[in-house]
Design an enzyme around this catalytic site. Structure first.
Site, mmCIF file in Angstrom:
data_model
loop_
_atom_site.group_PDB
_atom_site.id
_atom_site.type_symbol
_atom_site.label_atom_id
_atom_site.label_comp_id
_atom_site.label_asym_id
_atom_site.label_seq_id
_atom_site.Cartn_x
_atom_site.Cartn_y
_atom_site.Cartn_z
ATOM 1 N N TYR A 188 28.749 33.949 -40.249
ATOM 2 C CA TYR A 188 29.832 33.916 -39.764
ATOM 3 C C TYR A 188 30.588 34.936 -40.490
ATOM 4 O O TYR A 188 31.554 35.748 -39.848
ATOM 5 C CB TYR A 188 30.411 32.674 -39.653
ATOM 6 C CG TYR A 188 31.840 32.644 -39.061
ATOM 7 C CD1 TYR A 188 31.777 32.667 -37.373
ATOM 8 C CD2 TYR A 188 32.921 32.432 -39.509
ATOM 9 C CE1 TYR A 188 33.076 32.544 -36.851
ATOM 10 C CE2 TYR A 188 34.272 32.196 -39.074
ATOM 11 C CZ TYR A 188 34.213 32.309 -37.550
ATOM 12 O OH TYR A 188 35.676 32.276 -36.852
ATOM 13 N N SER B 21 38.803 36.495 -38.034
ATOM 14 C CA SER B 21 38.897 35.050 -38.613
ATOM 15 C C SER B 21 39.475 35.344 -40.132
ATOM 16 O O SER B 21 39.321 36.424 -40.685
ATOM 17 C CB SER B 21 37.676 34.259 -38.291
ATOM 18 O OG SER B 21 37.655 33.233 -39.198
#
Length: 269
Positions: free
Chosen positions: A159, A146
């Site tokens: 995350y 990501s």
């Protein structure tokens, strides 16, 4: 075209979103697919839809329920796929979760651990199960990270930590698997128009001034994050990049990172 003719791809998180898009895009180019997603009735229905779309393209597909946190279930999925389709030429470690619980010191232990268990250890489990089923003379592993693996994300330390750690894991795997001509690369998508981005919780975080913001309400906010004037990417835009990394067109590219983010990580505030 047939850039993946004769190849089999093992894809986690293939029931919906980017995972389904990856499965369909690779199948369009001739790949057979082993599609994995969570156990349960709803994921099973989603996997069945992915299988239908792949089948309509004339490709073979094996679906299997497996939580990437469960090494035994992943191994069963690999074994079932290999029994039907042969060796695994491409591994797409796509399964992941995301949320924004708040400042790092306020994140609950179970929330932190779940993020790392799925996003980081789940990739490790995927590779452990699938790599032994890959050919001895070549293949591709694509680790889906990501832009949070490049740029800090306030309110989502768990995350960001998990996605950043994938880069180190992939670099090590590239060194270890290079002698077998197995390439390992990281794909960093930005905001994609799936439910991971376009969900009530995320849209409310983006537009705290509105009680029930809609997709239209968050378009200006997300567009401002990018160099290119778009609010989000289509899944297929990411799948096209993944196809390149999965195909022989990238046969001498390994240990690298490919960013598909409309310029999010390069935007100067």
């Amino acid at each position: 075209m047939a850039r993946m003719a004769g190849k089999t791809a093992f894809i986690t998180g293939a029931g919906n979103g980017m995972g389904r898009s990856h499965a369909v895009r690779l199948a369009e180019e001739g790949a057979d697919i082993i599609a994995v997603d969570l156990p349960g009735d709803e994921p099973a229905a989603s996997l069945a839809e992915t299988a239908r779309l792949v089948g309509e393209l004339g490709r073979r597909v094996v679906v299997a329920p497996a939580d990437v946190r469960d090494p035994a279930a992943l191994q069963e999925a690999v074994d079932a796929g290999v029994a039907d389709l042969g060796v695994i030429d491409v591994v797409v470690a796509n399964a992941g979760i995301a949320d924004n619980p708040g400042p790092a010191w306020t994140i609950a232990d179970d929330v932190w651990n779940r993020s790392l268990d799925v996003n980081l250890t789940g990739v490790w489990n995927t590779v452990k199960a699938a790599v032994p089923a890959m050919p001895e003379d070549g293949g591709s592993v694509v680790v889906v990270s990501s832009t949070a693996g490049i740029k800090a994300v306030a309110g989502a330390a768990h995350y960001s930590a998990s996605k950043t750690a994938l880069v180190g894991l992939a670099r090590t795997l590239a060194n270890e698997l290079g002698p077998r001509f197995i390439r390992v690369n990281v794909l960093h998508p930005g905001a994609v128009g799936t439910r991971m981005t376009l969900n009530p919780a995320t849209m409310s975080r983006l537009r705290p001034d509105l009680e029930n913001p809609t997709e239209d309400d968050v378009i200006p906010v997300l567009t401002r994050n990018h160099l290119l004037p778009v609010p989000w990417l289509d899944s297929r835009d990411v799948s096209n990049a993944l196809l390149f990394l999965a195909s022989d067109e990238s046969r001498y590219i390994t240990g690298t990172q490919l960013v598909v983010d409309a310029g999010l990580t390069q935007k100067v505030s």
